[in-house]
Scaffold this motif. Structure first.
Motif, PDB file in Angstrom:
ATOM      1  N   LYS B   5       0.849  -1.186   0.000  1.00 39.07           N
ATOM      2  CA  LYS B   5       0.000   0.000   0.000  1.00 39.07           C
ATOM      3  C   LYS B   5       0.884   1.236   0.000  1.00 39.07           C
ATOM      4  O   LYS B   5       1.833   1.319   0.767  1.00 39.07           O
ATOM      5  N   GLY B   6       0.545   2.153  -0.869  1.00 33.75           N
ATOM      6  CA  GLY B   6       1.350   3.365  -0.951  1.00 33.75           C
ATOM      7  C   GLY B   6       0.536   4.608  -0.712  1.00 33.75           C
ATOM      8  O   GLY B   6      -0.702   4.566  -0.670  1.00 33.75           O
ATOM      9  N   ALA B   7       1.245   5.692  -0.550  1.00 37.65           N
ATOM     10  CA  ALA B   7       0.599   6.997  -0.429  1.00 37.65           C
ATOM     11  C   ALA B   7       1.592   8.068  -0.858  1.00 37.65           C
ATOM     12  O   ALA B   7       2.808   7.876  -0.732  1.00 37.65           O
ATOM     13  N   ILE B   8       1.067   9.141  -1.412  1.00 36.66           N
ATOM     14  CA  ILE B   8       1.958  10.244  -1.787  1.00 36.66           C
ATOM     15  C   ILE B   8       1.508  11.518  -1.089  1.00 36.66           C
ATOM     16  O   ILE B   8       0.337  11.669  -0.734  1.00 36.66           O
ATOM     17  N   MET B  46      -4.159  12.887  -4.902  1.00 34.29           N
ATOM     18  CA  MET B  46      -4.538  11.471  -4.952  1.00 34.29           C
ATOM     19  C   MET B  46      -6.048  11.378  -5.124  1.00 34.29           C
ATOM     20  O   MET B  46      -6.796  11.494  -4.157  1.00 34.29           O
ATOM     21  N   PRO B  49      -6.903   7.127  -3.834  1.00 29.96           N
ATOM     22  CA  PRO B  49      -5.808   6.743  -2.929  1.00 29.96           C
ATOM     23  C   PRO B  49      -5.703   5.250  -2.657  1.00 29.96           C
ATOM     24  O   PRO B  49      -4.605   4.739  -2.445  1.00 29.96           O
ATOM     25  N   GLY B  54       2.632   2.665  -4.194  1.00 25.96           N
ATOM     26  CA  GLY B  54       3.904   3.214  -3.726  1.00 25.96           C
ATOM     27  C   GLY B  54       5.069   2.908  -4.640  1.00 25.96           C
ATOM     28  O   GLY B  54       6.181   2.653  -4.186  1.00 25.96           O
TER      29      GLY B  54
END
Lengths: 254, 78
Positions: B5-8, B46, B49, B54
């Motif tokens: 799992k990613g996030a920016i 995002m 999301p 990631g």
């Protein structure tokens, strides 16, 4: 949203802005490849741990302000004279890592003599060459690298090769010279190409540390303002039109 | 199978809304906002999301280096 906040933690950080880049906002147009290349140079300098020993030579053109964006020592050359200044800096301080950063109008037109002779002497420097096929800063005039039929402000009906000649492939010319050890052409329009360009830049700096001679890294880039396109469209146009004439890949690797 | 799992985090003040990040995102997470930032640019955000893995493609291509990328190992988050 709580899900995202559980991911955004210091231990999960995998990519952040390098400290070698300054906090100044880039003066380049949105989507310009200059910013990406600046970032790659900064990352290579950080990874090699050479921030204190690197001297950049800024050109004339859009990237004349490069010295505002990378936290290293810089010199500013007269138009096209970056290889001559880089020669002087490297000869006086051979322990430093010296690179010139030039566009196509600078390296392949006004500074052709300096470029060719620095490469022919095999000066132990890195030359980073941004080729966008146009004079971006001064208003999109035709450059020696402008493609046949490509419109520019000084050739609004497109480059006429019977009048202006064919676009110059300066990297292929420089690869003929015995002084160059590494000549490559890359781009920064996709993530995969950005990674390849970074490897090429790292190799160029490593060649300098191994005293192998001149390394030239050409980056075929966009000029969405000069080409009068959106950033995304200009990258597509570049793929369709620039790459057939300026094929990507290593031209010389010794 | 659990994916990473990613996030920016986008520096929306610095973002110039060029949209290059939207073209390199393999899972179509990023879009340009309807709102504009202080410079008048439609900044990236995002939009989707949950799909972010990631990969950091957006971060490395951003000409203004205004995207920070985080990634949690699969199964680390609920």
């Amino acid at each position: 949203m709580s899900d995202i906040n559980t991911i955004i933690k210091p231990e999960n950080l995998i990519y952040k802005r390098t400290d070698v880049l300054s906090d100044n906002d880039l003066s380049y147009c949105p989507g310009c490849g200059h910013g990406t290349v600046h970032k790659l140079i900064a990352e290579v300098i950080e990874e090699m741990g050479i921030q204190d020993t690197t001297i950049g030579i800024a050109p004339v053109g859009c990237s004349v302000l490069a010295y505002n964006y990378l936290e290293i020592d810089w010199q500013q050359a007269a138009h096209g004279r970056a290889p001559a200044l880089a020669t002087a800096v490297k000869r006086l301080m051979p322990e430093k890592n010296v690179f010139s950063y030039q566009g196509d109008g600078d390296l392949a037109a006004i500074g052709t003599a300096e470029t060719i002779h620095a490469c022919n002497r095999g000066e132990n420097i890195v030359m980073i060459f941004i080729n966008n096929g146009i004079y971006g800063m001064t208003g999109g005039q035709m450059a020696p690298t402008t493609l046949p039929g490509m419109a520019a402000s000084t050739c609004p009906h497109g480059r006429d090769v019977s009048h202006d000649g064919e676009p110059i492939k300066i990297s292929e010319i420089l690869a003929q010279l015995p002084g160059t050890c590494y000549v490559t052409r890359q781009s920064v329009h996709t993530a995969a190409n950005v990674r390849k360009s970074k490897k090429a830049l790292r190799k160029a700096f490593e060649n300098q540390q191994a005293n192998k001679g001149t390394s030239l890294v050409e980056i075929v880039s966009n000029c969405n303002s000069g080409w009068k396109m959106t950033p995304i469209k200009s990258n597509e146009w570049m793929e369709e039109n620039m790459f057939p004439y300026y094929p990507l890949g290593d031209i010389k690797n010794q | 199978m659990a994916k990473a799992k990613g996030a920016i985090v986008v520096d929306t003040v610095r973002c110039k809304g060029c949209g290059v990040c939207t073209t390199v995102c393999p899972t179509k997470v990023i879009e340009l906002a309807a709102e504009v930032n202080g410079k008048g640019y439609h900044y990236a955000y995002m939009a989707n999301p949950d799909a972010c893995i990631g990969c950091s493609n957006c971060g490395i291509i951003c000409p203004d280096t205004c995207i920070t990328v985080y990634r949690a190992k699969a199964g680390a988050t609920a």
